[in-house]
Design an enzyme around this catalytic site. Structure first.
Site, PDB file in Angstrom:
ATOM      1  N   HIS A   1      -1.636   0.987   7.485  1.00 26.13           N
ATOM      2  CA  HIS A   1      -2.062   1.013   6.083  1.00 26.13           C
ATOM      3  C   HIS A   1      -1.925   2.429   5.548  1.00 26.13           C
ATOM      4  O   HIS A   1      -2.170   3.405   6.255  1.00 26.13           O
ATOM      5  CB  HIS A   1      -3.520   0.541   5.980  1.00 26.13           C
ATOM      6  CG  HIS A   1      -4.057   0.594   4.573  1.00 26.13           C
ATOM      7  ND1 HIS A   1      -3.586  -0.238   3.577  1.00 26.13           N
ATOM      8  CD2 HIS A   1      -5.003   1.391   3.999  1.00 26.13           C
ATOM      9  CE1 HIS A   1      -4.234   0.035   2.448  1.00 26.13           C
ATOM     10  NE2 HIS A   1      -5.080   1.022   2.687  1.00 26.13           N
TER      11      HIS A   1
ATOM     12  N   CYS B   1       0.833  -1.208   0.000  1.00 24.17           N
ATOM     13  CA  CYS B   1       0.000   0.000   0.000  1.00 24.17           C
ATOM     14  C   CYS B   1       0.865   1.255   0.000  1.00 24.17           C
ATOM     15  O   CYS B   1       0.480   2.283  -0.575  1.00 24.17           O
ATOM     16  CB  CYS B   1      -0.952  -0.005   1.191  1.00 24.17           C
ATOM     17  SG  CYS B   1      -0.129  -0.188   2.793  1.00 24.17           S
TER      18      CYS B   1
END
Length: 1254
Positions: free
Chosen positions: A348, A86
């Site tokens: 994330h 990510c």
């Protein structure tokens, strides 16, 4: 890639997912070139190998074969997450939406970078990273897919699958990626791409207060790192860094170069403007926020989550060295915010990006404004509508994409949409939901099985026109994206061009408002990197809304071809997904008899398969049937048919040619009967569920055991309509005065009770009394009724023999779901059960020669086939068990049915099957039978390599002393005249039981040898003596060496007889050998036991050094014999010693029973208990403690070391218990902090591999 080269497969043991035993054997690894574990087995037919799938009969549609989903309404593409990328995705999207960066990259042609097609050529210098980056950007701009893949790009980085699963810091990646690009572009026109766009200079000035001398140092930067802790926002952080002066005074003085002494001074940081004179700011300013800090008091990292503001526009004039230029030179606009969600050890990343070139469709603001304006009206309309249940249900069903939904889901959707429950709101006045729907057949239409419901087509159209007015445009038309190589995407109108923001979160892209950025000022999800662009940078008009702008021609052609291929695949996939296979049964090929339709020819010749789109109408289906049957005359009626055990039965007639096939509930694989609606072959046919034929098993008592082995009855099948009355059934089956009984225990229980149909039951129907296909009834004549308790209505004698087994057909996919019940006893032979099942399933008799019965467990897995000569009892089957009728022959009594898995990942590897003779060899000298491999065991094939056939590869360790390590202190142990120093006992910090471990000082790895299995133990010792480490020992002959197997880092089994072959020891493939040098020759016999004996020190809780004791146990291995041998060794009277065995893993001594317990002559004749059995389990190498009662009358064998060891064990167990309790408490109180207490993997540095292009 730098990875380890793959090796050939090998076999090892384990357990299957279903818990079945996996054999602890075959741990040896196999060479790929000599994969002869089962002889020539793998060169034979592979028809017996399967993946053991037990699914429904639908066509398989693998996910991998489906094309990627198209872009959504935003017209922007996301990036797939490879597991932990990510951070990479967020940075790549930022670079893509930096138009000047991507266009500079696109400007580099194949003449400078090379081509990907030449990357495999040895002499070609191909700059793979920029090429893959160009290709990825082209895909993100032009390819019609929801998300692009970065696999090719990360492979160009030199990353393996482990790297793609690791999380890294995006700030670190930004620097490393820029460095890799600079290296890749050396020697090209883009060599200064990064510096041109991102490079700036910081000037560090120090001014002496006395001589006014200015010391100046310049520092280059590609991004600025600013503090977060204790700072309110970006502007304050920049002010602290580049405006405020730092003074050197008092004890903190500065050594001035001009004054040549320590003086007071001021320190000032300024940013130099980079221009032709290197005095201007970079076009793009990257700012990294120091969110992560270290707490020195707690010695741990933490994330700074306090509020930290940053502006959309910022004026950098106050922070620059040159301030005389126009304001526009200092103005920057925010265009990207990389956001981190989580803590300092994981989380994330996603990114907010401003669409500078307006490439995406941004519709959120207009949509929300419309919703706000319509809200009062919708609330009023909903309040009125909710009072009308008919309108509510029509509204829900009209919004469904599928024509029909399950009735059970309709109530749930009512609750979700309107917040009311049917039972609470409407049941009192309207009744049950299903009943209400059935009372309005003019509006609602049920599927043939009445499990699904939908609106009739005309009501659906009327409802849509009423609720939407003139707005008949479909969502697909509204959000359609034009993927034409010559046209730009259709854009919605907007009033704020260039100010649209999107949230790009891996594969997902959502429009957001500019004010949503303020939500990322603080918290666990907050801004981590900021990207600003100069306000002066203006985009050309032709770039606005044009994703094709400045993309090279060869990439445009590649993307056009890829889009064409995608459209083709989607069309094929759409056709496949919506196509249904119908089986047309033609009336001319059928005849009606015995209550059901049966083909005049074979089933295959009587059925015509037709594939049609489910979105077509019934009229289209009828027309297609007419085209197939050109000779059809008269009316054509299409009826739903269903194969039953009795034959084919017809249900409702299909009508309404304007309805779609999906709307009337036609599913894939449906059976359609084509006829005139009246008769078949001159016989009138009764249709519908009220006339379903039922196959009943009729049992009668057998005379002279004519039913075969163990059976006490004969069996025959009869067909009756489910509406047949029991009285008619009684007259047809039972003789005058006879009675009929049915089993009342159900198909899943052992049949214990048979219930008699009484006179009052004779008016009931077959269906009402619960007789279904496969049910059995027992007919008793008048002379057999002595077995029946008439008053209780039960059969009490011999019924324990009669019950059922269920058989499911796995031979044909169209009948997979069909079960039949086979009447059997515990003595019924499996071959008879198979033949009955084949007949009842209406399969070909020839199948009996190529089929077998396999039990099915609770998880639906097929188990090992049952030998056909077994009875139900011998097969250990419970009555009511489910068996599968499968292709393939059952193994014979000399064969084994085995499962095997290829690969170490047992969760993802498919389990396959194999049949092999039990005499097949695993290795040269071991068969499956000898290794106790049983039917149904699972073998695992993993990586590895075997030495040449007939050879063993054995690691050799050298033991400098035969004494074991004493705990708690170092000791000088002398055995056979050899001395070595021992380290202290090591206790496992994990709380495991400590062991006597040979450390590097007494157990050293000498190397490994390859030796033939036919070689002797003496040969092994000779070859071990040639190893470099062993050559340091002075060993004259092999007989001066003692050989042990190595188990748990300790000597295990002692190898005797130097002349014995290694194969005779059955060492296994992973055995290690420990060599111990001796002072004198030794040749232990098979009945000689080697013990370590140590005498206790009188008056102390300690022992003298241990010595070796050889004990002959050929006559007996009893307490009395051992005491005699130990007493003789120490020249002491037998009655003046006590002995005990030491268990080092527990730090405990177990006294061996006193010799004073005399055995009488009568008892002496009995076999005395051997010390090699429980509880002593005496073996080679065991430690025996000895107490001299003449000098020491204490019988406590424990030492101070044992006390320390036990205390450590207790403390470790206590700490482990407290740790578990603390974790449970912390999980309960701080459930949102679970991430921080998880075991963290070691951090790995991020790197990108780049070729040399200088």
């Amino acid at each position: 890639m730098g990875g380890r080269a793959p090796t050939a497969p090998a076999l090892r043991a384990g357990r299957g997912a279903g818990g079945e035993r996996r054999v602890p054997v075959l741990s040896s690894v196999l060479d790929c070139s000599a994969f002869t574990m089962f002889g020539d087995l793998f060169e034979e037919d592979f028809s017996f190998i399967s993946n053991n799938h037990c699914g429904k009969g639908k066509k398989a549609k693998p996910r991998d074969s489906e094309p990627p989903a198209p872009r959504d309404f935003t017209n922007l593409s996301g990036i797939k997450n490879q597991g932990g990328t990510c951070y990479l995705n967020s940075l790549l999207q930022t670079l893509l939406f930096t138009p000047e960066f991507r266009e500079a990259l696109f400007a580099l042609g194949p003449e400078e970078l090379g081509t990907l097609d030449d990357s495999s050529k040895p002499d070609a210098k191909v700059r793979i990273i920029p090429l893959q980056l160009q290709r990825l950007f082209a895909q993100l701009l032009l390819l019609d897919q929801q998300a692009a893949s970065t696999t090719d790009l990360t492979e160009s980085f030199g990353w393996n699958s482990h790297e793609e699963m690791r999380q890294h810091d995006v700030q670190e990646l930004n620097r490393i990626l820029f460095s890799a690009l600079e290296t890749s572009l050396v020697g090209t026109s883009g060599h200064d791409l990064i510096n041109r766009l991102y490079h700036g200079i910081v000037v560090n000035q120090i001014v002496c207060k006395e001589c006014k001398n200015i010391s100046e140092r310049q520092e280059d930067f590609l991004d600025l790192t600013v503090a977060v802790k204790g700072v309110a926002g970006l502007e304050e952080a920049l002010w602290n860094m580049y405006v405020e002066e730092e003074y050197f005074e008092n004890e903190n003085l500065y050594q001035c170069g001009a004054c040549d002494k320590l003086v007071e001074a001021s320190k000032l940081f300024k940013i130099i403007l980079q221009s032709a004179k290197l005095r201007k700011l970079p076009p793009f300013l990257t700012i990294s926020l120091l969110r992560f800090n270290f707490d020195f008091e707690k010695c741990e990292r933490y994330k700074e989550t306090s509020c930290y503001t940053f502006p959309i526009q910022i004026n950098l004039r106050p922070f620059c060295e040159q301030t005389e230029m126009d304001d526009s030179e200092y103005m920057y606009e925010l265009f990207s915010v990389i956001i981190h969600k989580g803590g300092c050890y994981g989380g994330h990343y996603h990114v907010y990006i401003r669409d500078v070139d307006e490439l995406g469709n941004w519709q959120l603001q207009e949509e929300e404004d419309r919703l706000i304006e319509d809200k009062p009206l919708r609330v009023t309309e909903n309040a009125k509508e909710i009072e009308n249940p008919l309108a509510v249900l029509k509204g829900i069903l009209s919004e469904e994409e599928s024509k029909q939904i399950p009735v059970d889901q309709l109530g749930q959707k009512l609750l979700e949409k309107y917040g009311v429950s049917w039972n609470k709101k409407y049941r009192k006045q309207c009744g049950a939901l299903r009943k209400y729907l059935q009372n309005h057949p003019q509006i609602f239409q049920f599927s043939p099985d009445e499990n699904k419901v939908g609106l009739k087509e005309k009501h659906k159209l009327l409802f849509k026109s009423d609720s939407q007015g003139q707005n008949l445009q479909s969502p697909l038309q509204k959000n359609d994206v034009q993927w034409n190589s010559e046209k730009n995407p259709t854009r919605p109108r907007d009033n704020s061009a260039g100010c649209h923001w999107f949230d790009l979160n891996d594969s997902k892209v959502h429009p957001i408002k500019e004010k949503d950025i303020e939500k990322q000022f603080q918290g666990k999800e907050s801004a981590y990197m900021l990207f600003y662009r100069k306000s002066q940078l203006k985009r050309p008009a032709e770039a606005r809304g044009n994703p094709r702008y400045q993309i090279p021609e060869h990439l445009l052609n590649e993307m056009n071809a890829a889009n064409t291929e995608l459209q083709k695949k989607r069309a094929e996939c759409d056709s496949a997904n919506n196509g249904i296979d119908l089986h047309l049964h033609l009336s001319s090929c059928y005849k009606f008899h015995n209550g059901a339709l049966h083909p005049s020819l074979t089933w295959r010749e009587s059925v015509v398969d037709l594939t049609i789109d489910r979105r077509k109408t019934l009229g289209d289906l009828r027309q297609s049937v007419f085209q197939i049957l050109e000779s059809w005359e008269g009316d054509m009626i299409l009826s739903i048919a269903r194969p039953l055990p009795a034959g084919l039965h017809l249900y409702q007639i299909l009508d309404g040619d304007e309805l779609t096939l999906d709307g009337i509930g036609l599913a894939d694989g449906a059976d359609i009967f084509v006829w005139n609606g009246k008769e078949v072959g001159g016989t009138k046919v009764m249709t519908g569920p009220d006339h379903e034929p039922v196959v009943v098993n009729v049992l009668r008592l057998a005379e002279h055991n004519e039913g075969g082995k163990g059976q006490h009855f004969t069996e025959s099948q009869h067909v009756f309509s489910c509406s047949t009355r029991l009285g008619d059934l009684h007259r047809a089956l039972a003789p005058s005065g006879g009675i009929i009984l049915k089993n009342g225990s159900g198909p899943d229980k052992e049949a214990k009770n048979w219930e008699v149909f009484l006179e009052e039951d004779m008016k009931e129907t077959v269906k009402s009394v619960g007789l279904t296909d496969g049910c059995s009834v027992l007919i008793l004549d008048s002379h057999d009724q002595s077995f029946v308790d008439v008053s209780g209505g039960n059969l009490t004698a011999f019924t324990y023999d009669i019950s059922w087994l269920q058989v499911k057909n796995f031979c044909r996919t169209d009948d997979e779901e069909k079960h039949v019940k086979i009447t059997a006893t515990i003595e019924t032979v499996m071959s008879d059960i198979k033949m009955k099942a084949i007949r009842e399933l209406q399969l070909e008799e020839e199948l009996a020669n190529d089929s077998c019965l396999r039990p099915v467990n609770a998880n639906g897995k097929l188990l090992s086939p049952v030998p056909e000569d077994y009875t139900v009892k011998e097969a250990e089957l419970k009555m009511g068990s489910l068996l599968g009728l499968c292709h393939g022959k059952a193994p014979t009594s000399t064969q084994l049915f085995l499962y095997f898995i290829v690969g170490s990942d047992q969760n993802t590897s498919p389990e396959m099957e194999i049949v092999v003779e039990e005499t097949a060899s695993v290795k040269e000298n071991a068969t499956l039978k000898e290794l106790n491999v049983c039917r149904g065991d699972t073998l695992v094939i993993t990586e590895g390599k075997l030495p040449p056939k007939g050879f063993l590869k054995i690691p050799i360790w050298c033991l400098k002393s035969s004494s074991l390590i004493k705990g708690g202190e170092n000791a000088q142990d002398q055995v056979n005249g050899m001395t070595c120093k021992m380290d202290a006992l090591q206790v496992s910090p994990a709380g495991d039981s400590p062991e006597y471990i040979h450390t590097d000082m007494d157990l050293c790895y000498a190397g490994s040898i390859e030796i033939a299995g036919e070689a002797s133990l003496e040969d092994l010792k000779m070859q071990a003596m040639t190893l470099p480490y062993c050559r340091e020992q002075i060993v004259p002959l092999p007989s001066f060496l003692r050989a042990w197997t190595l188990e748990s880092k300790r000597p295990g089994k002692l190898l005797r007889n130097n002349k014995q072959k290694l194969n005779d020891y059955k060492l296994g493939s992973r055995v290690a050998i420990c060599i111990e040098a001796l002072q004198k020759e030794e040749n232990l016999g098979p009945h000689e036991l080697l013990l370590r004996v140590q005498m206790g020190i009188p008056g102390e809780r300690d022992y003298y050094d241990s010595t070796d004791l050889v004990w002959d146990i050929s006559k007996e291995c009893t307490t009395w014999a051992l005491r005699q041998r130990v007493a003789s060794h120490y020249c002491l009277p037998v009655d003046k010693i006590e002995i005990a065995k030491y268990f080092p893993e527990k730090f405990e001594w177990l006294p061996i029973s006193s010799w004073t317990q005399q055995i009488s002559k009568r008892k002496r004749k009995k076999k005395q208990e051997s010390l090699q059995l429980a509880p002593y389990h005496l073996k080679d190498g065991d430690i025996i403690g000895v107490k001299n009662l003449l000098l020491d009358d204490t019988k406590d064998f424990s030492t101070v070391r044992d006390d320390v060891g036990k205390e450590k064990q207790r403390q470790l167990a206590l700490e482990k218990k407290k740790s578990r309790q603390a974790e449970r408490l912390q999980d309960h109180v701080f459930c949102d902090e679970k991430l921080s207490i998880k075991h963290r993997k070691p951090e790995v540095a991020l790197s990108i591999n780049v070729g040399v292009f200088r």
